[in-house]
Design an enzyme around this catalytic site. Structure first.
Site, PDB file in Angstrom:
ATOM      1  CB  SER A   1      84.381  39.171 -11.657  1.00 45.44           C
ATOM      2  OG  SER A   1      85.453  38.497 -12.269  1.00 45.44           O
TER       3      SER A   1
ATOM      4  CG  HIS B   1      88.436  42.512 -11.671  1.00 44.60           C
ATOM      5  ND1 HIS B   1      87.876  42.517 -12.932  1.00 44.60           N
ATOM      6  CD2 HIS B   1      87.936  41.410 -11.042  1.00 44.60           C
ATOM      7  CE1 HIS B   1      87.084  41.457 -13.070  1.00 44.60           C
ATOM      8  NE2 HIS B   1      87.097  40.777 -11.940  1.00 44.60           N
TER       9      HIS B   1
ATOM     10  CG  ASP C   1      89.761  44.652 -14.524  1.00 47.18           C
ATOM     11  OD1 ASP C   1      90.518  43.772 -14.079  1.00 47.18           O
ATOM     12  OD2 ASP C   1      88.533  44.485 -14.655  1.00 47.18           O
TER      13      ASP C   1
END
Length: 249
Positions: free
Chosen positions: A62, A189, A156
């Protein structure tokens, strides 16, 4: 978070898990980031007697992924980088890098969607990465001599990491860099190490709200298993030697 660093250490890597905000005396928000902090961490790792300073890798997920890309671009000596569901631009907060600052790719609050379960879906809220006005936010990774492994999930819901991955891989290949990319259908994600349960949504400490991460249970589990094998193979290939080390963001 130390679980991925611990697992990498169990495979023989000298690994440091690096916190970068909201931990002990660190800034409580992302706005306090500075590349010098990551440079100091890199130098600390290099000085360890069991670390070969020429064989250092970085892995980030991330926001940590774009920080890993910035480290490989502006800090010397990084041999291998893994980006997990990241972005090829600096995101959310400007990043001072010595005498210059990388602007940040922002988001539009009005594009955030609320699901029936009360979770916030940020997947369509990020500013357009291909808009010329955001070109200065791009991390010039083509300057780096590192090898890159870019991983992303098609489900995601935090941001379009698959599209970001395609753009980043294409840019690196255009400059004839050593890069491989893998996008997983049905993966969300939070691509964690294998056998960790799918976290489809959770409370986001920084934002103070429940955030949707995405992911279909079976597909996400398969993606985590395959991604982990690829991470181990990638780091073994590029960091193999008598001593090697890794920074985990």
């Amino acid at each position: 978070m130390e679980h991925r660093a611990s697992l990498l250490a169990s495979h023989g890597f000298c690994t440091m898990a690096l916190a970068y905000f909201d931990y002990e005396d660190l800034p409580k928000i992302l706005g306090g980031l500075h590349l010098d902090y990551f440079g100091n961490a890199l130098e600390f790792l290099r000085c360890h007697p069991k670390v070969n300073k020429e064989r250092i890798g970085v892995i980030g997920i991330s926001k940590g992924a774009d920080l890993a890309l910035s480290m490989a671009t502006f800090l010397p000596g990084i041999k291998a980088v893994v980006s997990v569901c990241g972005c090829g631009a600096n995101t959310f907060a400007p990043l001072p890098c010595g005498e210059f600052v990388i602007p940040c790719l922002g988001f539009s609050a009005e594009k955030i969607k609320l699901t029936e379960n009360g979770e916030f879906d940020f997947s369509e809220s990020m500013d357009d990465l291909l808009d010329p006005e955001n070109s200065e936010c791009l991390i010039p990774v083509e300057r780096s001599s590192a090898a890159f492994l870019i991983l992303s999930g098609l489900d995601d819901k935090n941001w379009p990491s698959a599209a970001y991955a395609d753009q980043l891989v294409a840019r690196l290949r255009e400059h004839r860099k050593d890069v491989e990319g893998h996008t997983y259908p049905g993966a969300g994600h939070l691509l964690e190490p294998p056998y960790m349960p799918l976290c489809h949504a959770s409370h986001h400490k920084l934002l103070g709200m429940p955030i949707l991460w995405g992911g279909q249970m079976m597909e996400h589990a398969k993606a985590q298993e395959d991604a982990w094998k690829k991470i181990l193979t990638f780091f073994s290939k590029h960091l193999k030697g008598t001593n090697f080390a890794m920074c985990r963001l």
